[in-house]
Design a protein around this motif. Structure first.
Motif, short mmCIF file in Angstrom:
data_model
loop_
_atom_site.label_atom_id
_atom_site.label_comp_id
_atom_site.label_asym_id
_atom_site.label_seq_id
_atom_site.Cartn_x
_atom_site.Cartn_y
_atom_site.Cartn_z
N PHE A 356 -31.01 -11.53 -18.75
CA PHE A 356 -30.67 -11.33 -20.10
C PHE A 356 -30.97 -9.91 -20.14
N GLU A 357 -32.07 -9.41 -19.42
CA GLU A 357 -32.53 -7.98 -19.58
C GLU A 357 -31.55 -6.96 -19.06
N ASP A 358 -30.48 -7.23 -18.38
CA ASP A 358 -29.38 -6.51 -17.99
C ASP A 358 -28.61 -6.17 -19.22
N ARG A 359 -28.42 -6.56 -20.20
CA ARG A 359 -27.57 -6.46 -21.13
C ARG A 359 -27.66 -4.88 -21.51
N LYS A 360 -29.14 -4.15 -21.26
CA LYS A 360 -29.07 -2.77 -21.89
C LYS A 360 -28.64 -1.78 -21.11
N ILE A 361 -28.18 -2.25 -19.52
CA ILE A 361 -27.63 -1.39 -18.55
C ILE A 361 -26.20 -1.74 -18.60
N LEU A 362 -25.63 -2.54 -19.09
CA LEU A 362 -24.11 -2.77 -18.90
C LEU A 362 -23.38 -2.62 -20.46
N PRO A 363 -23.60 -1.16 -21.21
CA PRO A 363 -22.92 -0.99 -22.25
C PRO A 363 -21.51 -1.35 -22.46
N TYR A 364 -20.63 -1.10 -21.45
CA TYR A 364 -19.27 -1.62 -21.69
C TYR A 364 -19.00 -3.17 -21.80
N THR A 365 -19.87 -3.82 -20.98
CA THR A 365 -19.81 -5.28 -21.14
C THR A 365 -20.12 -5.70 -22.30
N GLU A 366 -21.23 -5.17 -23.02
CA GLU A 366 -21.72 -5.44 -24.30
C GLU A 366 -20.83 -4.89 -25.43
N ALA A 367 -20.13 -3.83 -25.26
CA ALA A 367 -18.84 -3.58 -26.16
C ALA A 367 -17.90 -4.28 -26.11
N PHE A 368 -17.23 -4.99 -25.10
CA PHE A 368 -16.52 -5.86 -24.89
C PHE A 368 -16.72 -7.18 -25.72
N ILE A 369 -17.99 -7.61 -25.46
CA ILE A 369 -18.42 -8.74 -26.11
C ILE A 369 -18.18 -8.67 -27.63
N ASN A 370 -18.67 -7.60 -28.22
CA ASN A 370 -18.72 -7.29 -29.43
C ASN A 370 -17.06 -7.18 -29.77
N GLU A 371 -16.35 -6.43 -29.24
CA GLU A 371 -14.94 -6.44 -29.68
C GLU A 371 -14.26 -7.73 -29.66
N ILE A 372 -14.68 -8.59 -28.80
CA ILE A 372 -14.07 -10.10 -28.84
C ILE A 372 -14.48 -10.70 -30.23
N PHE A 373 -15.83 -10.58 -30.64
CA PHE A 373 -16.40 -11.02 -31.79
C PHE A 373 -15.38 -10.46 -32.92
N ARG A 374 -15.24 -9.31 -32.89
CA ARG A 374 -14.36 -8.78 -33.98
C ARG A 374 -13.22 -8.98 -33.99
N HIS A 375 -12.45 -8.57 -32.88
CA HIS A 375 -11.00 -8.77 -32.91
C HIS A 375 -10.57 -10.34 -33.17
N ALA A 376 -10.93 -11.08 -32.42
CA ALA A 376 -10.79 -12.66 -32.50
C ALA A 376 -11.09 -13.27 -33.78
N SER A 377 -12.32 -12.82 -34.27
CA SER A 377 -13.06 -13.35 -35.54
C SER A 377 -12.89 -14.80 -35.53
N PHE A 378 -13.44 -15.39 -34.48
CA PHE A 378 -13.14 -17.00 -34.28
C PHE A 378 -13.87 -17.72 -35.28
N VAL A 379 -14.76 -17.27 -36.06
CA VAL A 379 -15.53 -17.94 -37.10
C VAL A 379 -15.17 -17.07 -38.33
N PRO A 380 -14.04 -17.35 -39.01
CA PRO A 380 -13.52 -16.39 -40.05
C PRO A 380 -14.33 -16.52 -41.41
N PHE A 381 -14.93 -17.42 -41.71
CA PHE A 381 -15.77 -17.47 -42.99
C PHE A 381 -16.97 -18.18 -42.57
N THR A 382 -18.17 -17.69 -43.33
CA THR A 382 -19.45 -18.55 -43.21
C THR A 382 -19.15 -19.86 -43.72
N ILE A 383 -20.13 -20.72 -43.46
CA ILE A 383 -20.12 -21.87 -44.33
C ILE A 383 -20.19 -21.68 -45.64
N PRO A 384 -19.49 -22.10 -46.37
CA PRO A 384 -19.62 -21.99 -47.79
C PRO A 384 -20.85 -21.93 -48.62
#
Length: 513
Positions: A356-384
């Motif tokens: 887990f602690e390696d997240r801070k030394i792998l910024p491109y990997t973290e950027a990729f994960i966040n772009e998956i969250f953003r681009h796929a937006s696989f949870v499009p709505f919150t629970i009502p």
């Protein structure tokens, strides 16, 4: 004596029409003198409202409606008025600034299936009891998902479970490739992630071929599919009295899942030892017995402990498994990005198991994960959500008990926030020094925000990181030669990509080493 119980289609139709007419009449009487929502929005049909206008991907329909009606507008789903909220500023107003005013859940028929409406995630009642429930669940989850800094080699239970399961998944991927040439990865992903949740909640893991395990994984999947389908009883309440499969299927699947979880929780209640806390279930029992036993403050009873574990169990692997299913699709669609992640892993971690602690030394990997969250937006709505009191939003009056939809997909593709939002580009999250831009990360909506924000965000982010880095450290993922990949989602509570095939080849000799 034998009675003829045959019911003709004409009788069913007539009964349904009478039921609808009676309901409309009663509804009309009850609405007299009631304060109404006053918002712009599209014209709606009687009874059906705007249901026929939503299309296959409602979040895209709402984006089109936003162009005409603005960030907040009113639609009717069946007979239920729904305020749709778009735009980061309005979303922050609803979930953060005025979060208490919008912290309820609408009284939907489907929600009543989950722990009889008392589920932490779906509970209609928001108040002190719910806040205590959330606090207890958060503390239990934190106990087994955070490392105690006692030594440089110390890690948390969650981390150990994830490392164990992803190591097994590497072997499964390599084996499936060697035996079949290519394979559909969803089942293997789901089993691996579900095992993490089982180990965390019950201190037990299952073989991927275990019949009981596969049955419960399928039941959870069936529950999510049934809950994702538009349930007419949620928006046309008279339908809840009809014996239709589409209306009652979620209850049947939930009860089957609940029996599995209740069995494990009751076993824990029997074998509980306050000096040996084994997992999240023990932690929930311990917190209730110790911290609140001598106070008058309400705490969780056994049934509520079961429903809390149920919440953590279901949400705990659906978000992560869905994200990983999308992730591997993006990696074979964009092999150049896969190479960049592998180069970062090789340069900063080498062959040691990622932590887990390696997240801070792998910024491109973290950027990729966040772009998956953003681009796929696989949870499009919150629970009502639902208003807990009469309130206002952007100058418009919103009465108490009004249903609220938060369009997270729109925020994740808002051109005023994201440059060329349709483009998949992890680099957008890196600053000029190739460091992660945390202020931009905070603008990605996938776990919600505020009072009702998903409890497991940190767990999910850590788990996804370990799965991705370990897989790419040891395997090259490739698409089948000549295959055409489709990034169009299938709509649901958590949207899945269409099935695809991939190949997984060891990077450094045999994956068994």
């Amino acid at each position: 004596m034998i009675f003829d119980m045959t019911i003709t289609p004409g009788e069913v139709t007539a009964s349904l029409m009478i039921l609808v007419m009676v309901f409309v009449f009663v509804r009309a009487l009850g609405s007299k003198g009631r304060k109404q929502v006053s918002l712009p929005g599209p014209w709606s049909f009687p009874i059906l409202g705007n249901l026929l206008q939503l299309g296959d991907l409602p979040f895209l329909t709402f984006i089109e409606m936003r162009k005409k009606y603005g960030d907040i507008f009113l639609i009717k789903l069946g007979m239920v008025p729904v305020v749709v909220v778009n735009g980061m500023e309005m979303v922050k107003q609803v979930l953060l600034k005025d979060g208490e005013h919008f912290a309820g859940r609408p009284n939907m028929h489907t929600f009543s299936f989950f722990a009889e409406g008392k589920s932490l995630s779906f509970s209609v009642n928001y108040g002190e009891s719910w806040k205590l429930h959330k606090k207890i669940a958060s503390n239990a989850l934190r106990t087994f998902s955070k490392a105690e800094a006692k030594s440089s080699t110390c890690s948390c239970l969650l981390e150990e479970h994830v490392i164990e399961e992803v190591s097994e998944l590497v072997k499964v991927f390599a084996k499936l490739t060697s035996e079949n040439g290519s394979f559909e990865p969803r089942s293997a992903i789901t089993c691996a992630v579900a095992n993490v949740v089982c180990a965390l909640c019950f201190g037990k893991r299952y073989d991927h071929s275990d019949e009981e395990f596969l049955k419960i994984v399928k039941t959870n999947d069936d529950l999510l599919k049934a809950s994702s389908a538009a349930n007419p009883a949620d928006f046309i309440p008279c339908f809840r009295y009809l014996p239709l499969q589409i209306i009652n299927a979620p209850r049947e699947f939930y009860q089957a899942l609940n029996q599995f979880i209740a069995l494990h929780v009751r076993d824990h209640l029997t074998t509980y030892d306050k000096d040996h806390i084994r997992d999240i279930t023990d932690a929930l029992i311990n917190t209730c017995h110790n911290k609140y036993a001598t106070t008058k403050t309400a705490t969780l009873n056994d049934a509520e402990i079961i429903s809390t574990v149920n919440d953590l169990f279901g949400a705990g692997f659906e978000t992560v498994s869905t994200c990983l299913y999308w992730t591997f699709l993006y990696l074979i669609q964009y092999p150049e990005i896969q190479i960049k992640i592998q180069e970062e892993i090789d340069r900063n971690i080498g062959l040691k198991p990622p932590r887990f602690e390696d997240r801070k030394i792998l910024p491109y990997t973290e950027a990729f994960i966040n772009e998956i969250f953003r681009h796929a937006s696989f949870v499009p709505f919150t629970i009502p959500h639902c208003t807990t009191k009469d309130t206002t939003l952007n100058g418009y009056f919103i009465p108490r008990k009004t249903c609220i939809f938060i369009n997270m997909y729109q925020v994740n593709h808002d051109e005023t926030i994201w440059d060329n939002p349709s483009l998949f580009s992890p680099e957008r999250f890196l600053n000029k020094n190739r460091e992660l831009n945390k202020s931009l990360v905070d603008k990605v909506l996938i776990f919600g925000m505020g009072i009702r924000k998903c409890l497991g965000e940190d767990v999910a982010r850590n788990e996804i990181f370990i799965f991705i880095t370990t897989i790419l450290q040891q395997l090259n993922l490739k698409k089948c030669p000549g295959a055409e990949l489709d990034l169009t989602p299938r709509y649901g509570l958590a949207m899945k990509p269409k099935p695809y095939q991939l190949l997984a080849e060891p990077r450094f000799g045999s994956s068994e080493s």
